[in-house]
Design an enzyme around this catalytic site. Sequence first.
Site: not given
Length: 706
Positions: A28, A622
Amino acid sequence: MASKVATASQSILDNVGGADNIASLTHCATRLRFQLVDQSKADQTALDDIPEVLGVVPQGSTGLQVVMGGDVANYYQELIKLPGVDKSGEEKKAASSGKKEYGGVRGRFGWVDYCFEFLSDTFRPILWALLGASLIITILVLCDTAGIQDFRAEVQPPTFQFMHAMWRSVFYFLPIMVGATAARKLGANEWVGAAIPAALLTPEFLAMKELPDTVVTQNSVGVDIYTVDVWGIPMVLNDYGGQVFPPMLAAIALYWLEKGLKRIIPAAVQMVFVPFICLLVLIPATAFLLGPFGIGVGNGISSALEAINNFSPFILAIVIPLLYPFLVPLGLHWPLNAIMIQNINTLGYDFIQGPMGAWNFACFGVVAGVLVISWREKNRQMRQVSFGSLMAGLLGGISEPSLYGVLLRFRKTYMRLLPGCFAGGVVMGLFSVKAYAFVFTSALTTVAMKPTFGYIIGITVAFVTSFLLVVFFDYRSADEKAEVLAQIAAEEGKEDSDDAAGDDAPAAAASAEVTSAAPVAAAATATATASATATAVAEAPAKTALEPGAVTELTAPLEGKALPLLEVPDPIFAGGRLGDGVAIEPSNNTVVAPADAKVLMVQKSGHAVALRLDSGVEVLIHVGLDTVQLGGEGFDVHVTRNQKVTAGEPLITFDPQVVKAAGYPLITPVVVSNTKKFEKVEGHPADQVTADSVIITTTAKSEKSD
């Protein structure tokens, strides 16, 4: 001396147990994500001691996350260059599943994009060799022009004979290289892909022309055709040196055959029997069918062009430069050389080579425009590629480096190329330009064309038209340009001092964290995502400086229960590695902007968003943990990168049931990613927060603390 990135990457590889211990590797935007064969072989303590590593997080019995921050893409790229790692992980999954993924910018039609990328990625690894060989040709052509040696003489002095061997090593054996890179791009075994065309370049195959039973005939342009019976079947013995279409066809056939064989042959014996059957089937298939078909297509095009010339030389002068950009990538232009030589021998002139110069110089005009832009952007990679290609083109008349190094890599280049081809072709037709010698169409061979003045006007028009189109309208789409600028910004950032890099790291990490890390099927896709992330940082304006001692309050972007960051079941967030803040257990499903801001990055996966508030505070939101694995399922994104948003404006909505059903925690970290810029960042836990609730307070550094 190895760079910091290279040294750290090698240390990471050593301490995860080596390449053989990596079952898959993705990333990621802040974490390298390993799936290991044996997790116990990874030395997590040693990994944590690497200065560039921000943290290590084991996952399950085989997973391991190595947190690198916003610069993760650079470490990933360095890792996959190391021996044994380049085909790890998702690339292996893609190869075995047969699913084709590709990086770069996608257009409206996926198959067109993949064909473009297939050609580009087939030739890109060979580009260095092509550029080097092309410049050797350039030296020899200059020697020919100066009267030192005859470039086309069959018998050369030993020195020049050896120099010809130096460039022919690349162009003659190009089918082997293309076979390897094309097979690798498709997911088949690259060495089997190389072995198939190599069989048709061996002394044994070539010697079959001299066998007593070989029948020699001539085609319509007087070229000898050799045919011999093999297993009672007639085989045409073509010259495959320099051909690229037949090995690409063979690579495509190899992919499908290899895929089928792996389904029926037990895994324990695949290494022996899959390549054996592939070679046994595809070398004859290429020699009997695929190779002759590829060359036959080229011969058919030659005959069609001859018919067009008989009908109207003016139309042919336009058709040739418009057709060549599509013939050269497939190697289908080679049969036209036979017509050119035959025309000169029989007619005393050739009607193809003059108009062909319009294509060449339109191509060189594009590359010259790329050189200007890359110089302006400080794009060192493209500057080197475009300069070498331009020199090989203008001085040697070699278009392949320009084509494979620039034109096939960026889709809009053909929109800049074809107008130049057309304009130059029209001029060639008006002057009825013909070639009176078989030469490379470079700036040094204009005297071989008559009328020379008309030819010079034609190539100048072609060159200038494409050059100006590139300079004024660029050669890339907006997304392609953004990726390139992001890479340049990343390279410049790496050259900054360690202190400056340390200050900017949180901002980069925040922006990068939102990059989707959903399982990708190819390393290129992950790289393109990371590049897009870097773009947000590169294109964003400079941070608004907060007055010393100023206090800023941030309201909740999500309703729910605010918890201390320490309660997040992720050691990276809990340890404040990505910034200080709070976490929210959401009671609704909409993430909103906590204040007026600019969107630094939000991916289609929708699991996270990074903002730069007008106050200068940078925030990462997030949603959930490991929700990147959902690949966007259950998430809807309402904003785009670089968009200005107002307080309370919806950014993301999500389906909590989808996240919970997948087994991922919904706890949502909200962190100030540029925490180091502040004297203090304080989170305010509460049982219930709404859009009006203050959850974080930042205090800017005082002058003394600076």
